[in-house]
Enzyme design. Structure first.
Site, PDB file in Angstrom:
ATOM      1  N   ALA A  71       0.728  20.349 -19.248  1.00 40.31           N
ATOM      2  CA  ALA A  71       1.226  21.439 -20.093  1.00 40.31           C
ATOM      3  C   ALA A  71       2.725  21.298 -20.269  1.00 40.31           C
ATOM      4  O   ALA A  71       3.412  20.718 -19.418  1.00 40.31           O
ATOM      5  CB  ALA A  71       0.888  22.796 -19.484  1.00 40.31           C
ATOM      6  N   ASP A  72       3.216  21.837 -21.361  1.00 45.28           N
ATOM      7  CA  ASP A  72       4.660  21.866 -21.589  1.00 45.28           C
ATOM      8  C   ASP A  72       5.009  23.090 -22.418  1.00 45.28           C
ATOM      9  O   ASP A  72       4.261  23.474 -23.321  1.00 45.28           O
ATOM     10  CB  ASP A  72       5.135  20.599 -22.303  1.00 45.28           C
ATOM     11  CG  ASP A  72       6.643  20.449 -22.215  1.00 45.28           C
ATOM     12  OD1 ASP A  72       7.128  20.059 -21.135  1.00 45.28           O
ATOM     13  OD2 ASP A  72       7.336  20.759 -23.202  1.00 45.28           O
ATOM     14  N   THR A  73       6.154  23.707 -22.091  1.00 48.43           N
ATOM     15  CA  THR A  73       6.577  24.940 -22.741  1.00 48.43           C
ATOM     16  C   THR A  73       7.963  24.767 -23.339  1.00 48.43           C
ATOM     17  O   THR A  73       8.837  24.146 -22.726  1.00 48.43           O
ATOM     18  CB  THR A  73       6.607  26.102 -21.722  1.00 48.43           C
ATOM     19  OG1 THR A  73       5.291  26.284 -21.192  1.00 48.43           O
ATOM     20  CG2 THR A  73       7.058  27.398 -22.374  1.00 48.43           C
TER      21      THR A  73
END
Length: 199
Positions: A71-73
């Site tokens: 995941a990446d934000t």
């Protein structure tokens, strides 16, 4: 085929807590990858690329043992990605820019499994109320901003700054659970509902 657990390609304690919230068994295997933005890359493509790269990196090190979740934000203001501040001054500057304005939070989720790679993107809009310099400095003094995109965490003290949220609370926190559960279900990883139904 059912899988007993998933590898989480992230050392983020917030992502671990969110996976625990929905009853997913996981093992942390953080992936270290370059996070530079490519020329002309949109914020959406940026987070999707990084989430996929994290999942692929862990899969390559141990293919086939378990699905890998990456995941990446990104916090996006005026199409600029606000990263993790490296100093109190930088954190305070980010918070000043967010004050009284709306910004976007993009979180991409990627799952690598035997059938290939699948991704989903969560987009939310967050509006900060107007904040004072004193409040911003006090928040920076808590130490919370320094490992968080945009210099704040919705699940922490900064919750008092957030006037409105349109979208996914868990997505803003770092792992959108709706999209995550959908992807994990497609590759046989149980969460609380399916685990209970099969017991």
């Amino acid at each position: 085929m059912k899988k007993d657990f998933v590898y989480l390609a992230s050392a983020s304690p917030r992502r671990s807590e969110l996976l625990r919230q929905i009853g997913v068994r996981f093992v942390v295997r953080a992936a270290a990858i370059p996070e530079d933005r490519l020329a002309a890359e949109t914020p959406e493509n940026y987070v999707l690329r990084l989430a996929a790269a994290k999942a692929e990196a862990v899969w390559a090190a141990d293919p086939g043992t378990a699905p890998v979740l990456g995941a990446d934000t990104a916090v996006v203001l005026d199409e600029e990605i606000l990263g993790k501040p490296e100093s109190g001054a930088e954190a305070a500057q980010m918070l000043e820019r967010l004050s009284g304005r709306s910004h976007r939070v993009l979180t991409a989720v990627a799952v690598r499994h035997g059938g290939g790679l699948e991704t989903r993107l969560s987009e939310s809009e967050v509006r900060f109320r107007a904040t004072t310099a004193e409040e911003r400095l006090a928040y920076c003094a808590t130490g919370e901003p320094f490992d968080k995109a945009g210099g704040y965490g919705i699940q922490g003290h900064a919750a008092v700054f957030i006037e409105e949220l349109k979208g996914s609370y868990s997505g803003v926190a770092g792992l959108p659970l709706f999209e995550t559960a959908a992807l994990l279900g497609r590759c046989g990883v149980d969460y609380w509902l399916t685990a209970r139904a099969s017991s």
